[in-house]
Write a protein that holds these residues in place. Structure first.
Motif, PDB file in Angstrom:
ATOM      1  N   TYR A 245      48.835 -15.312 -43.782  1.00  0.00           N
ATOM      2  CA  TYR A 245      49.909 -14.756 -43.707  1.00  0.00           C
ATOM      3  C   TYR A 245      50.951 -15.353 -44.924  1.00  0.00           C
ATOM      4  O   TYR A 245      51.271 -16.299 -45.037  1.00  0.00           O
ATOM      5  CB  TYR A 245      50.598 -15.328 -42.566  1.00  0.00           C
ATOM      6  CG  TYR A 245      50.315 -14.319 -41.484  1.00  0.00           C
ATOM      7  CD1 TYR A 245      49.060 -13.924 -41.021  1.00  0.00           C
ATOM      8  CD2 TYR A 245      51.348 -13.794 -40.499  1.00  0.00           C
ATOM      9  CE1 TYR A 245      48.768 -13.338 -39.960  1.00  0.00           C
ATOM     10  CE2 TYR A 245      50.994 -12.974 -39.408  1.00  0.00           C
ATOM     11  CZ  TYR A 245      49.962 -12.707 -39.042  1.00  0.00           C
ATOM     12  OH  TYR A 245      49.722 -11.715 -38.069  1.00  0.00           O
ATOM     13  N   ASN A 246      51.123 -14.512 -45.901  1.00  0.00           N
ATOM     14  CA  ASN A 246      51.914 -14.783 -47.035  1.00  0.00           C
ATOM     15  C   ASN A 246      53.357 -14.727 -46.902  1.00  0.00           C
ATOM     16  O   ASN A 246      53.966 -13.758 -46.093  1.00  0.00           O
ATOM     17  CB  ASN A 246      51.638 -13.818 -48.310  1.00  0.00           C
ATOM     18  CG  ASN A 246      51.860 -14.549 -49.597  1.00  0.00           C
ATOM     19  OD1 ASN A 246      51.304 -15.422 -50.364  1.00  0.00           O
ATOM     20  ND2 ASN A 246      53.231 -14.002 -50.024  1.00  0.00           N
ATOM     21  N   SER A 247      54.114 -15.585 -47.221  1.00  0.00           N
ATOM     22  CA  SER A 247      55.702 -15.529 -46.824  1.00  0.00           C
ATOM     23  C   SER A 247      56.488 -15.625 -48.251  1.00  0.00           C
ATOM     24  O   SER A 247      55.986 -16.485 -48.890  1.00  0.00           O
ATOM     25  CB  SER A 247      56.065 -16.232 -45.712  1.00  0.00           C
ATOM     26  OG  SER A 247      55.261 -17.434 -45.393  1.00  0.00           O
TER      27      SER A 247
ATOM     28  N   PRO B 273      55.244 -12.917 -57.022  1.00  0.00           N
ATOM     29  CA  PRO B 273      53.962 -11.893 -57.348  1.00  0.00           C
ATOM     30  C   PRO B 273      52.918 -11.759 -56.067  1.00  0.00           C
ATOM     31  O   PRO B 273      52.572 -10.558 -56.227  1.00  0.00           O
ATOM     32  CB  PRO B 273      53.336 -12.551 -58.458  1.00  0.00           C
ATOM     33  CG  PRO B 273      53.695 -14.037 -58.505  1.00  0.00           C
ATOM     34  CD  PRO B 273      55.241 -14.092 -57.705  1.00  0.00           C
ATOM     35  N   HIS B 274      52.859 -12.470 -55.377  1.00  0.00           N
ATOM     36  CA  HIS B 274      51.898 -12.398 -54.248  1.00  0.00           C
ATOM     37  C   HIS B 274      52.136 -10.941 -53.474  1.00  0.00           C
ATOM     38  O   HIS B 274      50.939 -10.409 -52.879  1.00  0.00           O
ATOM     39  CB  HIS B 274      51.930 -13.422 -53.402  1.00  0.00           C
ATOM     40  CG  HIS B 274      51.156 -14.643 -53.996  1.00  0.00           C
ATOM     41  ND1 HIS B 274      50.926 -16.235 -53.788  1.00  0.00           N
ATOM     42  CD2 HIS B 274      50.351 -14.865 -55.421  1.00  0.00           C
ATOM     43  CE1 HIS B 274      50.473 -16.628 -54.711  1.00  0.00           C
ATOM     44  NE2 HIS B 274      50.089 -16.041 -55.373  1.00  0.00           N
ATOM     45  N   THR B 275      53.346 -10.854 -53.019  1.00  0.00           N
ATOM     46  CA  THR B 275      53.614  -9.647 -52.195  1.00  0.00           C
ATOM     47  C   THR B 275      53.237  -8.298 -52.816  1.00  0.00           C
ATOM     48  O   THR B 275      52.585  -7.584 -52.309  1.00  0.00           O
ATOM     49  CB  THR B 275      55.180  -9.535 -51.618  1.00  0.00           C
ATOM     50  OG1 THR B 275      55.678 -10.930 -51.062  1.00  0.00           O
ATOM     51  CG2 THR B 275      55.199  -8.595 -50.666  1.00  0.00           C
TER      52      THR B 275
ATOM     53  N   ASN C  41      58.551 -20.631 -49.618  1.00  0.00           N
ATOM     54  CA  ASN C  41      58.953 -20.390 -51.056  1.00  0.00           C
ATOM     55  C   ASN C  41      57.797 -21.233 -51.909  1.00  0.00           C
ATOM     56  O   ASN C  41      58.056 -21.294 -53.248  1.00  0.00           O
ATOM     57  CB  ASN C  41      60.304 -21.254 -51.407  1.00  0.00           C
ATOM     58  CG  ASN C  41      61.532 -20.286 -50.897  1.00  0.00           C
ATOM     59  OD1 ASN C  41      61.700 -19.300 -51.783  1.00  0.00           O
ATOM     60  ND2 ASN C  41      61.984 -20.469 -49.861  1.00  0.00           N
ATOM     61  N   PHE C  42      56.711 -21.595 -51.462  1.00  0.00           N
ATOM     62  CA  PHE C  42      55.652 -22.148 -52.131  1.00  0.00           C
ATOM     63  C   PHE C  42      55.082 -21.174 -53.333  1.00  0.00           C
ATOM     64  O   PHE C  42      54.987 -20.012 -52.885  1.00  0.00           O
ATOM     65  CB  PHE C  42      54.554 -22.632 -51.297  1.00  0.00           C
ATOM     66  CG  PHE C  42      53.418 -22.892 -51.864  1.00  0.00           C
ATOM     67  CD1 PHE C  42      53.243 -24.248 -52.254  1.00  0.00           C
ATOM     68  CD2 PHE C  42      52.537 -22.194 -52.322  1.00  0.00           C
ATOM     69  CE1 PHE C  42      52.012 -24.791 -52.793  1.00  0.00           C
ATOM     70  CE2 PHE C  42      51.141 -22.783 -53.267  1.00  0.00           C
ATOM     71  CZ  PHE C  42      50.990 -24.085 -53.287  1.00  0.00           C
ATOM     72  N   SER C  43      55.155 -21.431 -54.203  1.00  0.00           N
ATOM     73  CA  SER C  43      54.342 -20.641 -55.317  1.00  0.00           C
ATOM     74  C   SER C  43      53.271 -21.346 -56.073  1.00  0.00           C
ATOM     75  O   SER C  43      53.512 -22.121 -57.087  1.00  0.00           O
ATOM     76  CB  SER C  43      55.441 -20.157 -56.395  1.00  0.00           C
ATOM     77  OG  SER C  43      54.825 -19.318 -57.490  1.00  0.00           O
TER      78      SER C  43
ATOM     79  N   GLN D 180      48.574 -21.346 -56.562  1.00  0.00           N
ATOM     80  CA  GLN D 180      47.296 -21.187 -56.351  1.00  0.00           C
ATOM     81  C   GLN D 180      46.873 -21.320 -54.754  1.00  0.00           C
ATOM     82  O   GLN D 180      46.535 -22.413 -54.437  1.00  0.00           O
ATOM     83  CB  GLN D 180      46.240 -21.693 -56.875  1.00  0.00           C
ATOM     84  CG  GLN D 180      44.850 -21.030 -57.353  1.00  0.00           C
ATOM     85  CD  GLN D 180      44.046 -21.429 -58.230  1.00  0.00           C
ATOM     86  OE1 GLN D 180      44.333 -22.822 -58.626  1.00  0.00           O
ATOM     87  NE2 GLN D 180      43.013 -20.877 -58.851  1.00  0.00           N
ATOM     88  N   HIS D 181      46.815 -20.299 -53.752  1.00  0.00           N
ATOM     89  CA  HIS D 181      46.508 -20.630 -52.347  1.00  0.00           C
ATOM     90  C   HIS D 181      46.008 -19.415 -51.797  1.00  0.00           C
ATOM     91  O   HIS D 181      45.656 -19.619 -50.471  1.00  0.00           O
ATOM     92  CB  HIS D 181      47.868 -20.904 -51.711  1.00  0.00           C
ATOM     93  CG  HIS D 181      48.789 -19.655 -51.552  1.00  0.00           C
ATOM     94  ND1 HIS D 181      48.728 -18.871 -50.637  1.00  0.00           N
ATOM     95  CD2 HIS D 181      49.607 -19.134 -52.406  1.00  0.00           C
ATOM     96  CE1 HIS D 181      49.675 -17.756 -50.713  1.00  0.00           C
ATOM     97  NE2 HIS D 181      50.281 -18.092 -51.599  1.00  0.00           N
ATOM     98  N   MET D 182      45.817 -18.128 -52.420  1.00  0.00           N
ATOM     99  CA  MET D 182      45.747 -17.065 -51.707  1.00  0.00           C
ATOM    100  C   MET D 182      44.216 -16.931 -51.146  1.00  0.00           C
ATOM    101  O   MET D 182      43.925 -16.372 -50.186  1.00  0.00           O
ATOM    102  CB  MET D 182      45.977 -15.686 -52.443  1.00  0.00           C
ATOM    103  CG  MET D 182      47.383 -15.630 -52.477  1.00  0.00           C
ATOM    104  SD  MET D 182      47.916 -14.087 -53.235  1.00  0.00           S
ATOM    105  CE  MET D 182      47.782 -12.652 -52.059  1.00  0.00           C
TER     106      MET D 182
ATOM    107  N   GLY E  42      47.510 -18.672 -46.312  1.00  0.00           N
ATOM    108  CA  GLY E  42      49.101 -18.017 -46.705  1.00  0.00           C
ATOM    109  C   GLY E  42      49.947 -19.264 -46.615  1.00  0.00           C
ATOM    110  O   GLY E  42      49.749 -20.095 -45.676  1.00  0.00           O
ATOM    111  N   GLU E  43      51.237 -19.081 -46.975  1.00  0.00           N
ATOM    112  CA  GLU E  43      52.318 -20.253 -46.657  1.00  0.00           C
ATOM    113  C   GLU E  43      52.463 -20.262 -45.316  1.00  0.00           C
ATOM    114  O   GLU E  43      52.787 -21.463 -44.844  1.00  0.00           O
ATOM    115  CB  GLU E  43      53.519 -19.746 -47.279  1.00  0.00           C
ATOM    116  CG  GLU E  43      53.818 -19.719 -48.694  1.00  0.00           C
ATOM    117  CD  GLU E  43      53.120 -18.391 -49.420  1.00  0.00           C
ATOM    118  OE1 GLU E  43      52.442 -17.647 -48.678  1.00  0.00           O
ATOM    119  OE2 GLU E  43      52.993 -18.387 -50.817  1.00  0.00           O
ATOM    120  N   LEU E  44      52.754 -19.390 -44.484  1.00  0.00           N
ATOM    121  CA  LEU E  44      52.736 -19.535 -42.941  1.00  0.00           C
ATOM    122  C   LEU E  44      51.713 -20.531 -42.383  1.00  0.00           C
ATOM    123  O   LEU E  44      52.144 -21.270 -41.406  1.00  0.00           O
ATOM    124  CB  LEU E  44      52.966 -18.175 -42.318  1.00  0.00           C
ATOM    125  CG  LEU E  44      53.917 -18.137 -41.027  1.00  0.00           C
ATOM    126  CD1 LEU E  44      55.318 -18.569 -41.381  1.00  0.00           C
ATOM    127  CD2 LEU E  44      54.010 -16.793 -40.621  1.00  0.00           C
TER     128      LEU E  44
HETATM  129 MN   LIG Z   1      52.166 -16.786 -51.663  1.00  0.00          MN
END
Ligand SMILES: [Mn+2]
Length: 471
Positions: A156-158, A178-180, A212-214, A216-218, A222-224
């Motif tokens: 879950y990207n936020s 950019p991730h969205t 609002n994290f930006s 390397q994580h994908m 996800g942020e959530l």
């Molecule tokens: Mn992200």
């Protein structure tokens, strides 16, 4: 107790007592301003922006069924409340928790955000108390957190995409991160014409810091999935009514939508965190609203007033600060603070560091910040522990008195500029992106100087007597 030269004791492990916005506001009543008098929606922006701490409007003249809050995280003294720690522990706690594994979710059947459900033709999101943010705009502007699911990993990207609710069941969404776009492209590759999205209003501020994290994580989360790690407690999720997604059960309001990923529309203008109308126009996808759910008892609409100096400059960079804290700590300098101050217009960073163990460490720390992945470090200033990073006046004083311009500042040309920087040059064929140089300024006390020269002058009993007591 032994005091170690370098301590690796873990920062506080407990999170805040509350897990939702109304709990946060109740628990932090000592810093919340509550406005009981009726306020017009057109005055909300100008009034919010005069508050330094959390503010709640209890009675919005045109929207009696709602409350509205803002300015949850403008200063360290309110940011620390989101993590449930003292101000002195805030940055290292966030830096530490961001290096911990994701806590994930607990899925539940229902929750407070389902107390009222609107579907189909009942849906009209223009009934939400969405303000117009500046004198130069005509449309209301939604700043809520949004959630999309990566169709490849399921994470879950936020982020906070600015959204204009132009019609009762549709609007345009500006995805600045950019991730969205990466996730939208994955949907396109799968042959999808739409991407499910949820706009989530009124959350505990720990959600917003993480959203609002930006970085390397994908491939990991996800942020959530990380919000529970920041909160040090479980995050409960409930299924949506009309789209295939789950959302935070303890939100105040959720808008469920489908983004049409086949077509883009020209739209302007935008209020940038630098305080200008930039970029002038964008190409935005349309969102079709499928359902709206909310709490029954006067749901709290979370606004992020975009100008002049508000959460808008600060919130998207709180995780940047924690990540830079980790990077500069790795160089070996003591790091007292890292700030993207609101007065830096999201283009400047102040690092407060101690004596580097190896000569040249401050320049390496400046370069680490200037070379950050984000477009927010055009001007980086290093200061010492005795400069107050809360004060633009004190930071300017350090630049004026501790810098030999011939040796303590350096400029790098031809780097990536912010789309929000009017001093940066637009690059033909690259849309909103710009090109600009960067500057590092070492405004710390220097070992080459006589330390006695840096003793600050203060009046007798400075900080002990208060003018207020004599008025
Ligand atoms: Mn992200």
């Amino acid at each position: 107790m032994v005091k170690f030269p370098v301590s690796h004791a873990a920062p506080p492990q407990a999170g805040p007592a509350s897990r939702d916005l109304r709990g946060f506001l109740a628990d932090n009543d000592d810093i919340v301003t509550r406005i009981a008098k009726p306020v017009s929606i057109d005055h909300i922006g100008a009034l919010s922006a005069q508050s330094e701490g959390p503010i709640v409007f209890e009675h919005i003249r045109e929207f009696p069924g709602f409350r509205l809050c803002d300015i949850l995280v403008k200063h360290r003294w309110s940011q620390c409340r989101a993590l449930g720690v003292d101000q002195k522990d805030y940055l290292r706690t966030l830096a530490y928790r961001l290096r911990r594994p994701p806590r994930g979710f607990v899925n539940v059947a229902t929750g407070p955000v389902k107390e009222v459900v609107y579907k189909g033709h009942e849906v009209d999101w223009t009934q939400l108390p969405v303000p117009i943010h500046s004198a130069g705009e005509d449309d209301p502007y939604i700043t809520a957190m949004n959630i999309v699911r990566d169709p490849e990993t399921g994470f879950y990207n936020s982020s906070h995409a600015g959204t204009s609710p132009l019609k009762p069941r549709s609007g345009l969404m500006s995805f600045a991160t950019p991730h969205t776009h990466v996730i939208m492209n994955k949907h396109r590759a799968l042959g999808h014409r739409e991407m499910p999205i949820a706009l989530v209003f009124g959350l505990h501020p720990a959600y917003e810091i993480m959203a609002n994290f930006s970085g390397q994580h994908m491939d990991l989360w996800g942020e959530l999935e990380m919000v529970g790690t920041l909160l040090a407690q479980d995050v409960e999720m409930v299924p949506c009514e009309a789209i295939d997604l789950t959302v935070p059960a303890h939100a105040e309001i959720v808008v469920e939508g489908l983004v049409n990923i086949e077509k883009l529309y020209d739209y302007g203008v935008v209020v940038s965190p630098s305080g200008y109308y930039l970029p002038k126009t964008q190409r935005l996808p349309e969102v079709q609203v499928q359902a709206v759910t909310m709490r029954k008892d006067r749901p709290i609409y979370r606004n992020h007033q975009t100008c002049p100096f508000t959460d808008h400059q600060v919130l998207p960079r709180l995780c940047h600060e924690a990540m830079l804290y980790n990077r500069i700590t790795e160089i070996g300098l003591p790091v007292f603070d890292v700030r993207f101050p609101h007065w830096g217009a999201a283009l400047s960073c102040v690092i407060q560091v101690g004596e580097p163990p190896i000569a040249g460490g401050v320049n390496d720390a400046l370069m680490a910040a200037m070379g950050a992945p984000w477009l927010n470090t055009k001007m980086v200033v290093a200061v010492s522990e005795d400069t107050d990073v809360n004060s633009a006046e004190d930071v300017y004083h350090a630049i004026a008195t501790r810098v030999d311009p011939a040796r303590d500042l350096f400029v790098v040309g031809n780097t990536r500029g912010s789309p929000y920087d009017p001093a940066a040059a637009l690059v033909p064929g690259q849309g909103i992106f710009r090109n600009v140089g960067k500057m590092g300024i070492d405004a710390t006390r220097k070992s080459r100087h006589d330390p006695k020269d840096f003793t600050r002058t203060w009046p007798k009993h400075w900080g002990e007597v208060d003018l207020q007591d004599y008025l």
